[in-house]
Scaffold this active site. Structure first.
Site, PDB file in Angstrom:
ATOM      1  N   VAL A  85       0.828  -1.203   0.000  1.00  0.00           N
ATOM      2  CA  VAL A  85       0.000   0.000   0.000  1.00  0.00           C
ATOM      3  C   VAL A  85       0.865   1.256   0.000  1.00  0.00           C
ATOM      4  O   VAL A  85       0.538   2.251  -0.651  1.00  0.00           O
ATOM      5  CB  VAL A  85      -0.946   0.001   1.220  1.00  0.00           C
ATOM      6  CG1 VAL A  85      -1.712   1.325   1.312  1.00  0.00           C
ATOM      7  CG2 VAL A  85      -1.931  -1.165   1.129  1.00  0.00           C
ATOM      8  N   GLU A  86       1.982   1.218   0.714  1.00  0.00           N
ATOM      9  CA  GLU A  86       2.840   2.396   0.833  1.00  0.00           C
ATOM     10  C   GLU A  86       3.518   2.763  -0.490  1.00  0.00           C
ATOM     11  O   GLU A  86       3.525   3.932  -0.882  1.00  0.00           O
ATOM     12  CB  GLU A  86       3.914   2.163   1.897  1.00  0.00           C
ATOM     13  CG  GLU A  86       3.414   2.229   3.331  1.00  0.00           C
ATOM     14  CD  GLU A  86       3.116   3.642   3.777  1.00  0.00           C
ATOM     15  OE1 GLU A  86       3.479   4.598   3.065  1.00  0.00           O
ATOM     16  OE2 GLU A  86       2.508   3.800   4.857  1.00  0.00           O
ATOM     17  N   SER A  87       4.103   1.782  -1.163  1.00  0.00           N
ATOM     18  CA  SER A  87       4.948   2.116  -2.313  1.00  0.00           C
ATOM     19  C   SER A  87       4.807   1.194  -3.506  1.00  0.00           C
ATOM     20  O   SER A  87       5.421   1.440  -4.542  1.00  0.00           O
ATOM     21  CB  SER A  87       6.416   2.098  -1.880  1.00  0.00           C
ATOM     22  OG  SER A  87       6.823   0.757  -1.607  1.00  0.00           O
TER      23      SER A  87
END
Length: 281
Positions: A137-139
């Protein structure tokens, strides 16, 4: 600083003061409005917003209307209700944006940095599926990713967080993943394994979670928590932890959390036994 720009092209508080971090949800005669200051004659409640939200539209139900400007005590105030002395600035319509289909997060990916994720998960006692869900989800596993707020690398570490975990190069995949795993372990211990609060704190910070005693009312953070929990469930399935037969993947991790808490409250079961029984966090 209030810097939120809606991608649809309209910033409700285009000329609001730079220090504005609170907007007011005001009710009068059964109607609701939003304003940068309390409205006379209305019952208003202040709502703190994050840096990427122009106004809490979803919480107010205001998706279409007109933005007005008025001057109160030498201060310019913006709001969605036409009050005496107010001048219409422009109309807005977010209904199309509201109906827009949410972009897909994609399928779980188990191959990127396989050995590093396994090692970081083992060293910190973190569920690898949980660690991968955060990274996804972050990157989306992009080692050189940089967010508008300055978060860097696969685990999107803020500079202060990277320094805390002695990360020399935040864009180095191994350093980022190991530091992210250590940070998740710290949050896990802080919130007694409550993954919802862990995800919220990873996104918005522990201060915001403490202030609101849970997930902050930031649209970005709430959406982030939903995405992480959704991807965590999918990674559990992809890694063979669960099947899709008995219970839907989205529900199972939440059930695990509740069962683990019940286990920890059992005086006959130690915290170590409970953590082991439910596969760690």
């Amino acid at each position: 600083m209030l810097t939120g720009l809606l991608l649809a092209g309209l910033l409700l508080l285009l000329s609001a003061p730079a220090e504005a971090r609170t907007v007011y949800r005001c009710e009068r005669d059964g109607s609701v409005s939003l304003s940068t200051a309390p409205e006379p004659g209305s019952s208003c409640q202040g709502v703190e917003i994050d840096d990427h939200s122009a106004m809490p539209y979803a919480r107010s139900g205001i998706w279409k209307g007109t933005l007005y400007r008025r001057t109160v005590g030498g201060r310019v105030v913006y709001g969605t209700r036409r009050l005496p002395g107010a001048v219409a600035v422009q109309k807005f319509d977010f209904t199309k944006r509201r109906r827009a289909r949410r972009p897909s997060l994609g399928k779980p990916r188990l191959q990127p940095y396989k050995a590093v994720f396994r090692s970081a998960a083992q060293k910190t006692g973190t569920d690898e599926a949980w660690l991968r869900a955060i990274a996804h989800v972050e990157s989306a596993y992009r080692a050189k990713a940089v967010s508008p707020k300055g978060a860097m690398g696969i685990m999107q570490l803020m500079p202060a967080t990277a320094r805390h975990y002695k990360v020399v190069d935040a864009f180095d995949a191994a350093q980022s993943i190991h530091a992210g795993a250590r940070h998740l372990r710290m949050l896990r211990d802080l919130y007694s394994g409550d993954r919802v609060r862990v995800a919220a704190a990873y996104n918005a910070g522990t201060g915001a979670v403490k202030r609101y005693r849970g997930v902050p009312p930031y649209a970005e953070t709430r959406a982030y928590v939903r995405k992480v929990m959704h991807m965590y469930a999918r990674y559990r399935v992809a890694m063979g932890r669960y099947t899709r037969t008995a219970t839907t993947p989205v529900v199972r991790p939440l059930m695990d959390t509740l069962r683990e808490r019940a286990c920890q409250r059992d005086p006959k079961r130690s915290a170590v036994e409970c953590t082991t029984a439910f596969g760690g966090n």
